[in-house]
Design a protein around this motif. Structure first.
Motif, PDB file in Angstrom:
ATOM      1  N   GLY A 209       0.884  -1.193  -0.039  1.00  0.00           N
ATOM      2  CA  GLY A 209       0.171   0.023   0.058  1.00  0.00           C
ATOM      3  C   GLY A 209       0.767   1.181   0.090  1.00  0.00           C
ATOM      4  N   ALA A 210       1.918   1.309   0.714  1.00  0.00           N
ATOM      5  CA  ALA A 210       2.775   2.403   0.779  1.00  0.00           C
ATOM      6  C   ALA A 210       3.488   2.673  -0.463  1.00  0.00           C
ATOM      7  CB  ALA A 210       3.818   2.158   1.763  1.00  0.00           C
ATOM      8  N   ARG A 211       3.956   1.508  -1.282  1.00  0.00           N
ATOM      9  CA  ARG A 211       4.622   1.593  -2.526  1.00  0.00           C
ATOM     10  C   ARG A 211       3.640   2.279  -3.290  1.00  0.00           C
ATOM     11  NH1 ARG A 211       7.645  -3.506  -4.624  1.00  0.00           N
ATOM     12  NH2 ARG A 211       5.827  -4.426  -5.332  1.00  0.00           N
ATOM     13  N   ALA A 212       2.328   1.845  -3.303  1.00  0.00           N
ATOM     14  CA  ALA A 212       1.433   2.680  -4.415  1.00  0.00           C
ATOM     15  C   ALA A 212       0.964   3.994  -3.745  1.00  0.00           C
ATOM     16  CB  ALA A 212       0.058   1.674  -4.240  1.00  0.00           C
ATOM     17  N   GLY A 213       1.400   4.639  -2.771  1.00  0.00           N
ATOM     18  CA  GLY A 213       0.828   5.765  -2.363  1.00  0.00           C
ATOM     19  C   GLY A 213      -0.306   5.975  -1.696  1.00  0.00           C
ATOM     20  N   MET A 214      -0.741   4.616  -1.017  1.00  0.00           N
ATOM     21  CA  MET A 214      -2.207   4.761  -0.551  1.00  0.00           C
ATOM     22  C   MET A 214      -2.231   5.244   0.816  1.00  0.00           C
ATOM     23  SD  MET A 214      -4.448   1.334  -0.640  1.00  0.00           S
ATOM     24  CE  MET A 214      -6.218   1.208  -0.879  1.00  0.00           C
ATOM     25  N   ILE A 215      -2.414   6.301   1.037  1.00  0.00           N
ATOM     26  CA  ILE A 215      -2.150   6.949   2.671  1.00  0.00           C
ATOM     27  C   ILE A 215      -3.277   6.239   3.360  1.00  0.00           C
ATOM     28  CG2 ILE A 215      -2.043   8.983   3.977  1.00  0.00           C
ATOM     29  CD1 ILE A 215      -0.535  10.233   1.939  1.00  0.00           C
ATOM     30  N   PRO A 216      -4.475   6.576   2.977  1.00  0.00           N
ATOM     31  CA  PRO A 216      -5.705   5.926   3.964  1.00  0.00           C
ATOM     32  C   PRO A 216      -5.654   4.444   3.813  1.00  0.00           C
ATOM     33  CG  PRO A 216      -6.660   7.557   2.320  1.00  0.00           C
ATOM     34  CD  PRO A 216      -5.208   7.188   1.791  1.00  0.00           C
ATOM     35  N   GLY A 217      -5.194   3.710   2.941  1.00  0.00           N
ATOM     36  CA  GLY A 217      -4.928   2.453   2.861  1.00  0.00           C
ATOM     37  C   GLY A 217      -4.172   1.818   3.902  1.00  0.00           C
ATOM     38  N   VAL A 218      -2.850   2.587   4.099  1.00  0.00           N
ATOM     39  CA  VAL A 218      -1.763   2.233   4.702  1.00  0.00           C
ATOM     40  C   VAL A 218      -2.142   2.456   6.252  1.00  0.00           C
ATOM     41  CG1 VAL A 218       0.285   2.825   5.673  1.00  0.00           C
ATOM     42  CG2 VAL A 218       0.213   2.537   3.285  1.00  0.00           C
ATOM     43  N   LEU A 219      -2.866   3.242   6.510  1.00  0.00           N
ATOM     44  CA  LEU A 219      -3.259   3.649   7.872  1.00  0.00           C
ATOM     45  C   LEU A 219      -4.545   2.655   8.375  1.00  0.00           C
ATOM     46  CD1 LEU A 219      -4.078   7.496   7.949  1.00  0.00           C
ATOM     47  CD2 LEU A 219      -2.012   6.243   8.980  1.00  0.00           C
ATOM     48  N   SER A 220      -5.261   1.987   7.322  1.00  0.00           N
ATOM     49  CA  SER A 220      -6.350   1.201   7.742  1.00  0.00           C
ATOM     50  C   SER A 220      -5.520  -0.258   7.985  1.00  0.00           C
ATOM     51  CB  SER A 220      -7.242   1.051   6.599  1.00  0.00           C
ATOM     52  OG  SER A 220      -6.693   0.485   5.493  1.00  0.00           O
ATOM     53  N   GLN A 221      -4.164  -0.312   7.263  1.00  0.00           N
ATOM     54  CA  GLN A 221      -3.686  -1.615   7.449  1.00  0.00           C
ATOM     55  C   GLN A 221      -2.870  -1.588   8.872  1.00  0.00           C
ATOM     56  OE1 GLN A 221      -4.135  -4.092   5.282  1.00  0.00           O
ATOM     57  NE2 GLN A 221      -2.867  -5.418   6.997  1.00  0.00           N
ATOM     58  N   GLN A 222      -2.320  -0.218   9.188  1.00  0.00           N
ATOM     59  CA  GLN A 222      -1.608  -0.308  10.346  1.00  0.00           C
ATOM     60  C   GLN A 222      -2.638  -0.549  11.416  1.00  0.00           C
ATOM     61  OE1 GLN A 222       0.146   3.621   9.919  1.00  0.00           O
ATOM     62  NE2 GLN A 222       2.121   2.798   9.522  1.00  0.00           N
ATOM     63  N   MET A 223      -3.985  -0.102  11.275  1.00  0.00           N
ATOM     64  CA  MET A 223      -4.857  -0.420  12.350  1.00  0.00           C
ATOM     65  C   MET A 223      -4.875  -1.900  12.592  1.00  0.00           C
ATOM     66  SD  MET A 223      -7.287   1.462  13.780  1.00  0.00           S
ATOM     67  CE  MET A 223      -6.606   0.451  15.406  1.00  0.00           C
ATOM     68  N   LEU A 224      -4.578  -2.535  11.381  1.00  0.00           N
ATOM     69  CA  LEU A 224      -4.667  -4.362  11.942  1.00  0.00           C
ATOM     70  C   LEU A 224      -3.266  -4.679  12.754  1.00  0.00           C
ATOM     71  CD1 LEU A 224      -5.984  -5.486   8.413  1.00  0.00           C
ATOM     72  CD2 LEU A 224      -7.345  -5.311  10.657  1.00  0.00           C
ATOM     73  N   LEU A 225      -2.204  -3.620  12.352  1.00  0.00           N
ATOM     74  CA  LEU A 225      -1.120  -4.288  12.875  1.00  0.00           C
ATOM     75  C   LEU A 225      -1.261  -3.723  14.691  1.00  0.00           C
ATOM     76  CD1 LEU A 225       1.517  -3.264  10.416  1.00  0.00           C
ATOM     77  CD2 LEU A 225       0.971  -5.266  11.100  1.00  0.00           C
ATOM     78  N   ALA A 226      -1.973  -2.754  14.738  1.00  0.00           N
ATOM     79  CA  ALA A 226      -2.083  -2.248  16.057  1.00  0.00           C
ATOM     80  C   ALA A 226      -3.039  -3.494  16.939  1.00  0.00           C
ATOM     81  CB  ALA A 226      -2.899  -1.124  16.150  1.00  0.00           C
TER      82      ALA A 226
END
Length: 277
Positions: A209-226
């Motif tokens: 997601g980060a490589r694609a520049g997907m800022i909201p998507g990266v945050l939603s993915q980090q939510m799962l890491l939390a």
């Protein structure tokens, strides 16, 4: 007297720029870019209208707006004979509306009209069968998995769809499809208590997601890491990560994601099924 200037930009580059803006959470700017572009050829106008509907859907998903229905209707006027990509936008939009009728989100058909669910699954199957290429077939499989998983609550049947999507994304070089498949396969790993496997998939999904520049998507993915950090006993790490997710989500106007992070900080697991199931 007003001076006007005409600038000629390659349409493929313009559409790619609008998509990049949308992935970064700049949905209104992406729509303004598309709306201020004039094309004479009917097929180019159709591409612009479709891109605007796709941007609107990203805004609705992460920003909590309600733009897609109008944008999809406009696109339909430019493509009166129908179009796979526009049909897929409508499928995704209807999935979103059924998934979050009142802000709820997780597993099961409770409170949803059975006919609407069955029709949505039928449409997904038709899109998979009629997909013009392997990657789009993979995206249709991805949404069949989501419909099966989150609307029908058929947890055992969904991973096969995600695996098909993952294969299509990897063979077709679509990082965002791979990310989406890994995200939901990791969810099943997490529910099965396979935390190492979930961590591996979720970390990879975050990087894609980060490589694609997907800022909201990266945050939603980090939510799962939390969530995973909390589940494995790292409450301090989970809280620190969720606090930053909430801060970033609020800053970019991703209201649904901000609400998830705030709920997590209050002790709510965003991956948990609704109470009563």
């Amino acid at each position: 007297m007003t001076n006007t200037t005409s600038t000629f930009v390659d349409l493929d580059e313009l559409l790619a720029s609008a998509r990049d803006l949308a992935l970064a959470g700049r949905w209104q700017r992406a729509l303004r870019l598309l709306d201020t572009t004039t094309c004479e050829a009917p097929e180019d106008r159709a591409r612009l209208a479709l891109a605007a509907a796709e941007v609107a859907l990203e805004s609705d998903w992460f920003g909590g707006t309600r733009l897609t229905a109008d944008r999809a209707e406009r696109a339909e006027k430019e493509v009166p004979g129908g179009d796979w990509d526009l049909d897929f936008v409508r499928l995704r939009h209807d999935y979103l509306r059924l998934l979050r009728p009142d802000g709820a989100s997780r597993h099961g058909p409770e409170g949803k009209a059975p006919d609407a669910l069955a029709e949505l699954r039928r449409r997904g199957q038709a899109l998979r069968e009629g997909a013009p290429d392997e990657v789009r077939r993979g995206w249709a499989s991805m949404y069949l998995g989501l419909i099966t998983d989150n609307l029908f609550g058929e947890r055992d049947a969904a991973p096969a769809h995600y695996e098909a999507a993952l294969r299509a994304g990897e063979s077709g070089g679509d990082d965002l499809l791979v990310r989406e498949a890994l995200r939901h396969l990791g969810d099943h790993d997490h529910d099965a208590g396979e935390h190492e496997r979930a961590l591996e998939r979720w970390r990879r999904a975050t990087a894609l997601g980060a490589r694609a520049g997907m800022i909201p998507g990266v945050l939603s993915q980090q939510m799962l890491l939390a969530v995973l950090a909390r589940d494995t006993g790292d409450e301090g790490g989970a809280t620190a990560l969720a606090t930053e997710i909430a801060r970033w989500a609020e800053a970019i106007g991703a209201g649904h994601l901000h609400g998830q992070a705030a709920g997590f900080l209050a002790g709510i697991d965003p991956t948990a099924p609704p109470q009563g199931r």
